[in-house]
Design a protein around this motif. Structure first.
Motif, short mmCIF file in Angstrom:
data_model
loop_
_atom_site.label_atom_id
_atom_site.label_comp_id
_atom_site.label_asym_id
_atom_site.label_seq_id
_atom_site.Cartn_x
_atom_site.Cartn_y
_atom_site.Cartn_z
N ASN A 29 0.82 -1.22 0.00
CA ASN A 29 0.00 0.00 0.00
C ASN A 29 0.85 1.26 0.00
O ASN A 29 0.41 2.32 -0.47
N LYS B 34 0.59 5.87 -3.95
CA LYS B 34 0.39 7.16 -3.31
C LYS B 34 -1.11 7.44 -3.18
O LYS B 34 -1.91 7.00 -3.99
N ASP B 35 -1.45 8.18 -2.14
CA ASP B 35 -2.85 8.52 -1.93
C ASP B 35 -3.38 9.37 -3.09
O ASP B 35 -2.73 10.32 -3.53
N GLY B 36 -4.55 8.99 -3.55
CA GLY B 36 -5.18 9.74 -4.63
C GLY B 36 -4.61 9.46 -6.01
O GLY B 36 -4.81 10.26 -6.93
#
Length: 336
Positions: free
Chosen positions: A10, A14-16
């Protein structure tokens, strides 16, 4: 390069990242998954250490794929040879299809080093398709054997087909998992944690139910008739089917617990390769054992020939003595 260290998949995403991702058939494609090996390595120009790390991880995967390519080529050669002698053999077609699927994957994975070669995502998607094809081929071979030895039981046939139907779900889960390039592990699939357990739940009924159903009937036939062919069939069936089941269980647990870190996902391919080797070995061994069961034993042939020769010699000896006595006018009485 310490590839055994634990790395959270995870963290590679990267976030988004879905906002800037492209979509195909409603599936989000990670930008790093659209690169092949050559593009990913050259992208780090100016940083020698990073280029070495990327090349090292991808080279390790390529070495593994070379071994898989050799095994799939060998299996394909044996399967085609077997199918040439018995073109109506369903298990032979399963061996050929399974080997072709594995060969397509391994060659495509090696081609990622070529300019304009397939991307990391393509290689991972081929794993999803090929693994399902492998399970379907093994399940079909087991289902055919169980169906025949159970006197063409249609309930068993329907139940077996029902167990094979969920296999495309694994392909969808693999395709829906984003693929990324990483300097620590090469081409990786960021699959959810439940995927190995779902794969194990789909494969275990096929490996266990059909194998037990087939082997029980074979053992009963062996105890009733005592045929040498059935004895060999029981031995090879138990050995091969148990190895297939153990391979599936061990590989799925290794993936679930990540025993070798981020490289544990290679156990999917490892199980695929082992199953292909075992299926080809099982079919070729059974074909040879059935052919040998109908051959006469050498000792019996020699004994029969010796008896025929002795009888002919004894008859010839009587004729010679009678003719000799008649020639010299000697009274002769044959002793029977």
């Amino acid at each position: 390069m310490a590839f055994w260290r634990h790395i959270d998949r995870n963290l590679l995403l990267k976030d988004g990242w879905e906002k800037n991702a492209t979509y195909q058939w409603g599936i989000a494609l990670h930008p790093l998954g659209e690169l092949n090996a050559l593009d990913y390595i050259t992208e780090a120009q100016g940083d020698i250490e990073e280029m070495r790390a990327r090349n090292g991880s991808l080279s390790l995967q390529s070495a593994f794929n070379v071994i898989c390519t050799y095994l799939f080529v060998r299996n394909l050669f044996l399967a085609v040879s077997m199918l040439y002698k018995r073109p109506k053999m369903l298990a032979g077609w399963c061996c050929v299809l399974q080997a072709i699927a594995g060969l397509v994957y391994s060659i495509s994975s090696l081609a990622v080093y070529l300019p304009d070669g397939p991307s990391c995502r393509i290689a991972l998607w081929l794993v999803g398709v090929g693994s399902s094809i492998s399970v379907l081929c093994v399940g079909t071979a087991l289902l055919q054997k169980a169906y025949l030895v159970h006197h063409r039981n249609k309930w068993l046939l329907g139940f077996g087909i029902f167990l094979l139907l969920p296999q495309p779900a694994f392909t969808y889960m693999v395709w829906n998992s984003p693929g990324v390039m990483s300097s620590a592990g090469g081409c990786l699939s960021c699959y959810p944690t439940y995927l190995p357990w779902a794969k194990l739940a789909m494969d275990m009924p096929i490996n266990l139910v059909f194998s037990i159903a087939f082997l029980m009937v074979v053992y009963q036939q062996y105890r009733q008739f005592g045929s040498a062919a059935w004895k060999q069939l029981v031995h090879n069936g138990i050995q091969t089917m148990c190895l297939i089941v153990f391979s599936n269980i061990i590989c799925m647990f290794c993936v679930a617990f990540e025993v070798i870190g981020i490289f544990s996902e290679f156990f999917f391919i490892f199980d695929w390769t082992i199953t292909s080797v075992l299926l080809v070995h099982h079919c070729t061994t059974l074909r040879l054992s059935k052919a040998d069961a109908h051959k006469p034993h050498t000792q019996n042939v020699v004994r029969e020939l010796a008896n025929i020769k002795t009888a002919a010699t004894q008859f010839a000896s009587k004729t010679t003595v009678a003719e000799t006595c008649s020639r010299y006018n000697i009274k002769y009485q044959a002793i029977v």
